[in-house]
Design an enzyme around this catalytic site. Sequence first.
Site, PDB file in Angstrom:
ATOM      1  N   ASN A 109       2.074  37.711  27.461  1.00 43.77           N
ATOM      2  CA  ASN A 109       3.492  38.071  27.331  1.00 43.77           C
ATOM      3  C   ASN A 109       4.415  36.858  27.368  1.00 43.77           C
ATOM      4  OD1 ASN A 109       2.493  40.606  27.210  1.00 43.77           O
ATOM      5  ND2 ASN A 109       3.177  41.259  29.243  1.00 43.77           N
ATOM      6  N   LYS A 282      19.562  39.013 -24.996  1.00 47.02           N
ATOM      7  CA  LYS A 282      19.931  39.029 -23.579  1.00 47.02           C
ATOM      8  C   LYS A 282      19.628  37.733 -22.840  1.00 47.02           C
ATOM      9  CE  LYS A 282      21.481  41.905 -21.393  1.00 47.02           C
ATOM     10  NZ  LYS A 282      20.940  43.153 -20.841  1.00 47.02           N
ATOM     11  N   ASN A 284      19.947  37.134 -18.786  1.00 49.53           N
ATOM     12  CA  ASN A 284      20.333  37.856 -17.573  1.00 49.53           C
ATOM     13  C   ASN A 284      20.346  36.970 -16.332  1.00 49.53           C
ATOM     14  OD1 ASN A 284      20.494  40.272 -19.015  1.00 49.53           O
ATOM     15  ND2 ASN A 284      18.312  40.694 -18.710  1.00 49.53           N
ATOM     16  N   GLU A 289      20.977  38.774  -8.973  1.00 48.44           N
ATOM     17  CA  GLU A 289      20.774  40.196  -8.688  1.00 48.44           C
ATOM     18  C   GLU A 289      19.716  40.375  -7.599  1.00 48.44           C
ATOM     19  OE1 GLU A 289      20.657  42.565 -12.537  1.00 48.44           O
ATOM     20  OE2 GLU A 289      20.967  40.521 -13.227  1.00 48.44           O
ATOM     21  N   TYR A 316       7.664  43.909  29.139  1.00 48.95           N
ATOM     22  CA  TYR A 316       7.058  43.887  27.814  1.00 48.95           C
ATOM     23  C   TYR A 316       6.551  45.268  27.414  1.00 48.95           C
ATOM     24  CZ  TYR A 316       3.940  42.873  23.931  1.00 48.95           C
ATOM     25  OH  TYR A 316       3.341  42.879  22.709  1.00 48.95           O
TER      26      TYR A 316
HETATM   27  N1  ARG Z   1       0.278  40.235  19.734  1.00 41.72           N
HETATM   28  C1  ARG Z   1       1.047  40.687  20.842  1.00 41.72           C
HETATM   29  C2  ARG Z   1       2.548  40.498  20.526  1.00 41.72           C
HETATM   30  O1  ARG Z   1       2.845  39.827  19.604  1.00 41.72           O
HETATM   31  C3  ARG Z   1       0.603  40.019  22.058  1.00 41.72           C
HETATM   32  C4  ARG Z   1       1.154  40.558  23.343  1.00 41.72           C
HETATM   33  C5  ARG Z   1       0.224  41.522  23.955  1.00 41.72           C
HETATM   34  N2  ARG Z   1       0.489  41.673  25.338  1.00 41.72           N
HETATM   35  C6  ARG Z   1      -0.057  42.599  26.062  1.00 41.72           C
HETATM   36  N3  ARG Z   1       0.298  42.663  27.287  1.00 41.72           N
HETATM   37  N4  ARG Z   1      -0.905  43.453  25.538  1.00 41.72           N
HETATM   38  O2  ARG Z   1       3.409  41.058  21.154  1.00 41.72           O
END
Ligand code: ARG
Length: 459
Positions: A109, A282, A284, A289, A316
């Site tokens: 995390n 044409k 373009n 666009e 998280y």
């Molecule tokens: N690939 C995950 C992400 O990008 C990794 C994080 C996963 N964390 C966990 N506690 N499972 O968020």
Amino acid sequence: MALWGARFAKEADKRLNDFNSSIRVDQKMYAQDIKGSIAHVTMLDAQRIIPEGDKDIIIKTLLEIKADIESGALVIDPEAEDIHMFIEGELTKRCGDAGKRLHTARSRNDQVAVDFRMYSMDQCQNIIELLKEWIEVLCAKAEENTETIMPGYTHLQRAQPITFAHHLMAYVEMFLRDISRLEDAKKRCNICPLGSGALATTTYPIDREMSAQLLGFDGVSLNSLDGVSDRDFAIEMASALSTVMMHLSRFSEEVILWSSWEFKFIELDDAFATGSSIMPQKKNPDITELVRGKTGRVYGDLQALLTMMKGLPLAYNKDMQEDKELLFDCFETVEVCLTTVIPMVETCRVIKENMRNAAARGFINATDCADYLTKKGMPFRDAYKTIGQLVHYSIEQGKVLETLTMEEYKQASDLFDEDIYEAISLETCVKNRKAIGGPSPEIVKKHIELTKCKLGEMK
Ligand code: ARG
């Protein structure tokens, strides 16, 4: 088996693995992941959290992995869960127990959060550099056109005379603000979450400031729950990039109009225009666009990020894995748009006569005509009415203000004299608008110079 497989009695289902894997997207952060790991292991060693000697083995192997990824000798496994697991797995394969110690006092995390921040700041800087280049090109075009008279519009109706340079410099101001917004977003992104752990830091005696310093961050995050779950920086960047796209899209819309037969103010170079499969005549403006179209996609990324975050409890949650694909798409879209629009504008031909002809019809000097009477003593509201009637009369007669005779002017007001023709000439109308921000060539030249100084200071 997954690194976390020990707790499970069964192999993970392939459908779960495919769904869960983010490596297709996050492999772009391989260099940041390795950099983050090197800083982490350096700190672990300095704090004597891992045995002496492990640090050197780990760093050496991580650098080898990096070189192998870059040379193609190591192919990133598309079946791996994410880039972080892939690199750690590879490290352990190559150096055994030392490799297994890298993840001490760290969680994916905080690892993901730190990698994502570093990658985003790099990308942000890349866009800032492109914007500087873009502004330089706009300034160069403006410099060639400080005397190129064109109609200025409101409601897409001819309003008052300006110059093409004045028009281009309006966009320069927008893109300068975009740079400052991106710089600002970068500042808040520049805070290191490493050491936040999974959510509550760790009991190891880590030195978070050391890790942050090794990675070049301005400081460390002060709450670990926030450290792992803050994605404000991604939202801010996506928002600043949406604004860049909004500006590019407005500009594109004008290029589309200007290159139409109805306007013909500019002609795109053949190398930057496309043809039609059926209509041989044409030419373009597809690039513009596409820019206009892709603007919606970047707005969509921003909207998706905001919506993805809005219901998440701390800290998280896996929802957040979606963040990278969205923000990366913003960066990639803005990058491809800028790199294509820059040479398109550099090579386009400005058809000055057509701009001037368009300015010479449509009574865009009517305000100046009213100002003429006001300067001779008539209250502005009365002058406004007199000229309104004169415009009405001219339209009926199939004339414009420049082609009315002195007699016709005198009929409208005896304050008119021979100098009216000079007063309403387009050159005079533009030249006299010399308040700060105005279209007068003298003022616009100063604005261009000022912009060049600003760009110089940014380097
Ligand atoms: N690939 C995950 C992400 O990008 C990794 C994080 C996963 N964390 C966990 N506690 N499972 O968020």
